[in-house]
Design a protein around this motif. Sequence first.
Motif, mmCIF file in Angstrom:
data_model
loop_
_atom_site.group_PDB
_atom_site.id
_atom_site.type_symbol
_atom_site.label_atom_id
_atom_site.label_comp_id
_atom_site.label_asym_id
_atom_site.label_seq_id
_atom_site.Cartn_x
_atom_site.Cartn_y
_atom_site.Cartn_z
ATOM 1 N N GLY A 273 0.816 -1.207 0.000
ATOM 2 C CA GLY A 273 0.000 0.000 0.000
ATOM 3 C C GLY A 273 0.850 1.258 0.000
ATOM 4 O O GLY A 273 1.996 1.269 0.474
ATOM 5 N N ASN B 2 -2.762 -4.830 6.881
ATOM 6 C CA ASN B 2 -3.439 -3.561 7.108
ATOM 7 C C ASN B 2 -2.506 -2.366 6.912
ATOM 8 O O ASN B 2 -1.307 -2.440 7.209
ATOM 9 C CB ASN B 2 -3.990 -3.516 8.535
ATOM 10 C CG ASN B 2 -4.951 -4.645 8.825
ATOM 11 O OD1 ASN B 2 -5.631 -5.134 7.924
ATOM 12 N ND2 ASN B 2 -5.001 -5.064 10.077
ATOM 13 N N GLY B 3 -3.083 -1.268 6.448
ATOM 14 C CA GLY B 3 -2.333 -0.026 6.390
ATOM 15 C C GLY B 3 -2.135 0.547 7.785
ATOM 16 O O GLY B 3 -2.923 0.310 8.703
ATOM 17 N N GLY C 5 -2.226 2.974 2.766
ATOM 18 C CA GLY C 5 -3.092 2.143 1.957
ATOM 19 C C GLY C 5 -3.060 0.692 2.405
ATOM 20 O O GLY C 5 -2.059 0.198 2.926
ATOM 21 N N ALA C 6 -4.173 -0.016 2.199
ATOM 22 C CA ALA C 6 -4.309 -1.408 2.611
ATOM 23 C C ALA C 6 -3.792 -2.353 1.541
ATOM 24 O O ALA C 6 -3.878 -2.072 0.341
ATOM 25 C CB ALA C 6 -5.777 -1.722 2.892
ATOM 26 N N VAL D 221 -7.827 -0.399 5.891
ATOM 27 C CA VAL D 221 -7.089 0.830 5.597
ATOM 28 C C VAL D 221 -6.506 1.432 6.878
ATOM 29 O O VAL D 221 -7.038 1.242 7.969
ATOM 30 C CB VAL D 221 -7.994 1.872 4.905
ATOM 31 C CG1 VAL D 221 -8.598 1.286 3.641
ATOM 32 C CG2 VAL D 221 -9.091 2.384 5.837
ATOM 33 N N ASP E 114 -8.057 8.973 5.522
ATOM 34 C CA ASP E 114 -7.771 7.542 5.552
ATOM 35 C C ASP E 114 -7.129 7.067 4.252
ATOM 36 O O ASP E 114 -7.266 7.691 3.189
ATOM 37 C CB ASP E 114 -9.053 6.746 5.769
ATOM 38 C CG ASP E 114 -9.687 6.980 7.134
ATOM 39 O OD1 ASP E 114 -9.004 7.509 8.031
ATOM 40 O OD2 ASP E 114 -10.872 6.615 7.293
ATOM 41 N N GLY E 115 -6.456 5.900 4.352
ATOM 42 C CA GLY E 115 -5.947 5.249 3.158
ATOM 43 C C GLY E 115 -7.046 4.551 2.385
ATOM 44 O O GLY E 115 -8.217 4.520 2.794
ATOM 45 N N LEU F 11 -8.552 1.052 0.051
ATOM 46 C CA LEU F 11 -8.618 -0.405 0.105
ATOM 47 C C LEU F 11 -7.871 -1.058 -1.062
ATOM 48 O O LEU F 11 -7.792 -0.501 -2.162
ATOM 49 C CB LEU F 11 -10.072 -0.866 0.067
ATOM 50 C CG LEU F 11 -10.887 -0.726 1.362
ATOM 51 C CD1 LEU F 11 -12.360 -0.953 1.070
ATOM 52 C CD2 LEU F 11 -10.381 -1.707 2.411
ATOM 53 N N GLY G 100 -4.070 -0.445 -1.961
ATOM 54 C CA GLY G 100 -4.691 0.872 -1.921
ATOM 55 C C GLY G 100 -3.686 2.004 -1.808
ATOM 56 O O GLY G 100 -2.532 1.817 -1.405
#
Length: 290
Positions: free
Chosen positions: A69, A133-134, A142-143, A149, A159-160, A162, A174
């Motif tokens: 990510g 996970n991010g 990013g995820a 995220v 937020d990041g 998906l 993501g």
Amino acid sequence: MIGAITAGLLGGGAPPSPSVSGGTLYTSGGYNYRVFTSNGSLVLTGSGSLTADILVVAGGGGSGRSRGGGGGAGGLLGFASQSLSVGTYTCTVGGGGAGGTLGSAQGSQGANSQFGSLTATVGGGGGAEANSNGGNGGSGGGAGTGGSVGTKTTGQGNDGGLGASDGSTYYNAGGGGGAGAAGGAANSTQGGNGGAGSSTYSSWGLATTTGQNVSGTVYYAGGGGGGRNAVGTGSNGGNGGGGNGGATTDQLGVAGTANTGGGGGGACNTTMAVNGSAGGSGIIIVRYAA
């Protein structure tokens, strides 16, 4: 906007103003700008006080390893009409987070930035490795495919995005969040684009030649683009120094741009594991009437 200090002394004279030093000085449009691209001090000597506006941007997060990510942008905060008395104000400029490696798959969070006693901006969250996970931060990383995220710090970023996968042919991550927008979600053809940074301080960037200038508008704190697992279209980093994602065989993503707080871009991982890329360092700018 900073107003001129009004006359207030007996006899009609202007109140005293302190002398100012520290950082790199730019003067434009009736303002002085003191720019800190690394740790330093703003020093006020003499008497009186100074009214100033202050921009503080933290370091961006690194991207995740392999099809990782995008790194989240460093947190961004502006402080208007601050009254600064005579003294020394420590300026801490956060560095960018490292990209993920074999021993540390998720990208590292960027470092915080802080001016004096003002609330610190939080470094950007590191991007996820594949299937993870991010990281959380000023803006979230990013995820990876199947992961969640990274989340923002309220008031400092977004937020990041998906990741996306069909479980057999594409595994795309993501984009990292930016100060102006959330990271983009991946799809079947590319990783998610990094979230755009903030253009609120464009005039500051034009006056000081800092930030990322995009067709005459300056941005700070863009998210990094997400990585992918096949050759094709690379993701775009967000305006504001976010790095692009890789597009060709085992290509590294682009690092976040120094002194923007941009997140690092994820790699194109096709035949071998590829390390993540670093986030960009932050910046502090102090503006006051010339």
